[in-house]
Enzyme design. Sequence first.
Site, mmCIF file in Angstrom:
data_model
loop_
_atom_site.group_PDB
_atom_site.id
_atom_site.type_symbol
_atom_site.label_atom_id
_atom_site.label_comp_id
_atom_site.label_asym_id
_atom_site.label_seq_id
_atom_site.Cartn_x
_atom_site.Cartn_y
_atom_site.Cartn_z
ATOM 1 N N GLY A 116 44.713 39.405 40.264
ATOM 2 C CA GLY A 116 43.685 40.221 40.887
ATOM 3 C C GLY A 116 42.420 39.440 41.142
ATOM 4 C CD GLN A 152 36.703 37.899 39.891
ATOM 5 O OE1 GLN A 152 37.551 38.604 40.418
ATOM 6 N NE2 GLN A 152 36.976 37.035 38.932
ATOM 7 C CB CYS A 200 38.369 36.869 33.950
ATOM 8 S SG CYS A 200 37.280 37.296 35.311
ATOM 9 C CG LEU A 201 40.551 33.947 39.143
ATOM 10 C CD1 LEU A 201 40.518 34.407 40.592
ATOM 11 C CD2 LEU A 201 41.294 32.637 39.004
ATOM 12 C CG HIS A 251 40.021 42.449 34.657
ATOM 13 N ND1 HIS A 251 39.964 41.694 33.500
ATOM 14 C CD2 HIS A 251 39.475 41.678 35.630
ATOM 15 C CE1 HIS A 251 39.391 40.538 33.768
ATOM 16 N NE2 HIS A 251 39.089 40.490 35.055
ATOM 17 C CD GLU A 252 40.483 41.997 39.430
ATOM 18 O OE1 GLU A 252 39.346 41.680 39.823
ATOM 19 O OE2 GLU A 252 41.197 41.232 38.762
ATOM 20 C CG HIS A 272 35.363 41.506 38.227
ATOM 21 N ND1 HIS A 272 34.584 40.564 37.621
ATOM 22 C CD2 HIS A 272 36.647 41.183 37.904
ATOM 23 C CE1 HIS A 272 35.346 39.702 36.957
ATOM 24 N NE2 HIS A 272 36.606 40.054 37.112
HETATM 25 NI NI NI Z 1 38.295 39.024 36.369
#
Ligand code: NI
Length: 176
Positions: free
Chosen positions: A47, A52, A97-98, A139-140, A143
């Site tokens: 995702g 981000q 997470c990225l 999670h997304e 963000h």
């Molecule tokens: Ni993330």
Amino acid sequence: MAILEILKLPDPRLKEVAEDVVHFDRELHRFVADLEETRQAGPAAVGIAAPQAGRWQRIIIIDCSTTGKPVPNHGRLILVNPEITDWDGFALGREGCLSVPDYTGNVIRAARIKLRAHDPRGELQAYEMEGFEARALQHEVDHLDGILFIDRLVSRRTDLFQRKVYQKGGNRKKQV
Ligand code: NI
């Protein structure tokens, strides 16, 4: 198409709240294509959320179809202005997470959710999700509200883990 730069902790911009998308136009579609290319670049993530990549609009992409073991999922979804309308049950699970490349953490999430979101053409869709896909979605959406998984740990001492597989180029597909 272009690979966008991913903001990483401790960049304070990750805490900003994203705004609704109003225009479902060609410019949005170009951005979504770039966001998807960015998601798949390097270690493919399940995702990604627009903030981000430095765009504070409520756009996320998830794809839980390639996580290794089969989990219930809808394939790749591009979700605009997503809204979780129902939560049910709780589950503890590991997340990465990225934007937090050096750590993973155990996070409590709803086990099942119902969701409303626009597709990239602006049409309203509804989904029911469970398990890992529901976790990735939550999670997304976080963000979009400036929340990272590390903000949801019960304890940084017991629930935060230094990532080792990254240095070895291991499987990073599960990060969201
Ligand atoms: Ni993330």
